[in-house]
Scaffold this motif. Structure first.
Motif, PDB file in Angstrom:
ATOM      1  N   CYS A  44       0.846  -1.212   0.000  1.00 16.30           N
ATOM      2  CA  CYS A  44       0.000   0.000   0.000  1.00 16.30           C
ATOM      3  C   CYS A  44       0.871   1.248   0.000  1.00 16.30           C
ATOM      4  N   ASP A  45       1.937   1.247   0.815  1.00 16.60           N
ATOM      5  CA  ASP A  45       2.820   2.413   0.897  1.00 16.60           C
ATOM      6  C   ASP A  45       3.447   2.738  -0.458  1.00 16.60           C
TER       7      ASP A  45
ATOM      8  N   TYR B 200       0.641   4.073  -2.812  1.00 12.79           N
ATOM      9  CA  TYR B 200       0.226   5.397  -2.344  1.00 12.79           C
ATOM     10  C   TYR B 200       1.274   6.444  -2.725  1.00 12.79           C
TER      11      TYR B 200
ATOM     12  N   GLN C 172      -2.899   8.567   4.025  1.00 13.09           N
ATOM     13  CA  GLN C 172      -1.773   7.652   3.844  1.00 13.09           C
ATOM     14  C   GLN C 172      -1.944   6.424   4.711  1.00 13.09           C
TER      15      GLN C 172
ATOM     16  N   ASN D 138      -3.728   4.585   2.420  1.00 16.03           N
ATOM     17  CA  ASN D 138      -4.864   3.831   1.898  1.00 16.03           C
ATOM     18  C   ASN D 138      -5.779   4.523   0.894  1.00 16.03           C
ATOM     19  N   LEU D 139      -5.717   5.854   0.770  1.00 12.78           N
ATOM     20  CA  LEU D 139      -6.720   6.504  -0.064  1.00 12.78           C
ATOM     21  C   LEU D 139      -6.195   7.785  -0.697  1.00 12.78           C
TER      22      LEU D 139
ATOM     23  N   LYS E 108      -8.123   3.404  -3.840  1.00 11.09           N
ATOM     24  CA  LYS E 108      -8.171   2.817  -2.504  1.00 11.09           C
ATOM     25  C   LYS E 108      -7.208   1.634  -2.473  1.00 11.09           C
ATOM     26  N   PHE E 109      -6.346   1.610  -1.456  1.00  8.34           N
ATOM     27  CA  PHE E 109      -5.334   0.562  -1.310  1.00  8.34           C
ATOM     28  C   PHE E 109      -5.587  -0.203  -0.016  1.00  8.34           C
ATOM     29  N   THR E 110      -5.781  -1.514  -0.128  1.00 10.53           N
ATOM     30  CA  THR E 110      -6.054  -2.362   1.031  1.00 10.53           C
ATOM     31  C   THR E 110      -5.046  -3.497   1.038  1.00 10.53           C
ATOM     32  N   PRO E 111      -4.356  -3.714   2.182  1.00 14.09           N
ATOM     33  CA  PRO E 111      -3.429  -4.848   2.240  1.00 14.09           C
ATOM     34  C   PRO E 111      -4.167  -6.156   1.943  1.00 14.09           C
TER      35      PRO E 111
ATOM     36  N   THR F 126      -1.356  -5.794  -2.535  1.00 14.13           N
ATOM     37  CA  THR F 126      -2.406  -4.813  -2.278  1.00 14.13           C
ATOM     38  C   THR F 126      -3.590  -5.032  -3.205  1.00 14.13           C
TER      39      THR F 126
END
Length: 188
Positions: free
Chosen positions: A34-35, A38, A91, A93-94, A113-116, A124
């Motif tokens: 995700c990092d 992002y 940060q 996630n969005l 949108k980033f979700t582990p 992700t």
């Protein structure tokens, strides 16, 4: 309403119309954290370096969790537009962007949108959506002819940029997905 079901390997997406509003959604699991994702999406000032058709990306205001940027998009011979994007950042996630000051669009909204991923925190689940409505129905018609390709190229440009900065994508087990595409006429 026209509806089709398709089986798509690894890259689910859909597009729908509501009146003259067009919505594009894509969801996929990628082999980056995700990092990392992002970091690439939130660096709006770099967009001109790697996004097709983006000719200018200048951040004019930056705060802890938001920014404003002037963007210029050129897709000859149809579009040559400049607009200001107001971006909200959460940060890692969005990233959302809203543009309302354009002469060409009634609205333009983008969400990343980033979700582990549950099986691997270095993978992700990316949910990407863009919604827009042209002020002119002719532009809506023309955009319908090529917007799928543009949005796919943009998603790939972000992944290519992530690879350039962080190396090859970690291997992700691919699964088949069901996609539903629907189109609603402008009278509904």
């Amino acid at each position: 309403m026209l509806s089709r079901r398709l089986v798509w390997i690894s890259r689910p997406f859909s597009r729908r119309y509501s009146g003259d509003t067009q919505v594009w959604n894509e969801r996929r699991v990628v082999g980056y954290s995700c990092d990392q994702l992002y970091s690439v999406v939130s660096q709006v000032e770099k967009y001109q370096d790697f996004i097709p058709y983006c000719k200018k990306s200048v951040v004019t205001l930056r705060k802890d969790s938001s920014l404003s940027a002037n963007l210029a998009i050129r897709f000859q011979p149809f579009f040559n537009i400049s607009y200001t994007s107001h971006v909200t950042l959460i940060q890692p996630n969005l990233v959302t962007a809203v543009c309302k000051d354009m002469k060409l669009f009634d609205h333009l909204h983008t969400v990343w949108k980033f979700t582990p991923h549950v099986d691997n925190p270095n993978h992700t689940l990316v949910d990407f959506a863009v919604s827009f409505k042209f002020r002119n129905s002719y532009h809506s018609l023309v955009a319908g002819l090529f917007i799928d390709d543009i949005v796919k190229k943009n998603m790939q440009a972000f992944l290519d940029r992530t690879e350039k900065l962080y190396g090859k994508e970690k291997k992700v087990r691919r699964q088949s997905h069901i996609i539903k595409q629907s189109r609603t006429s402008s009278g509904h």
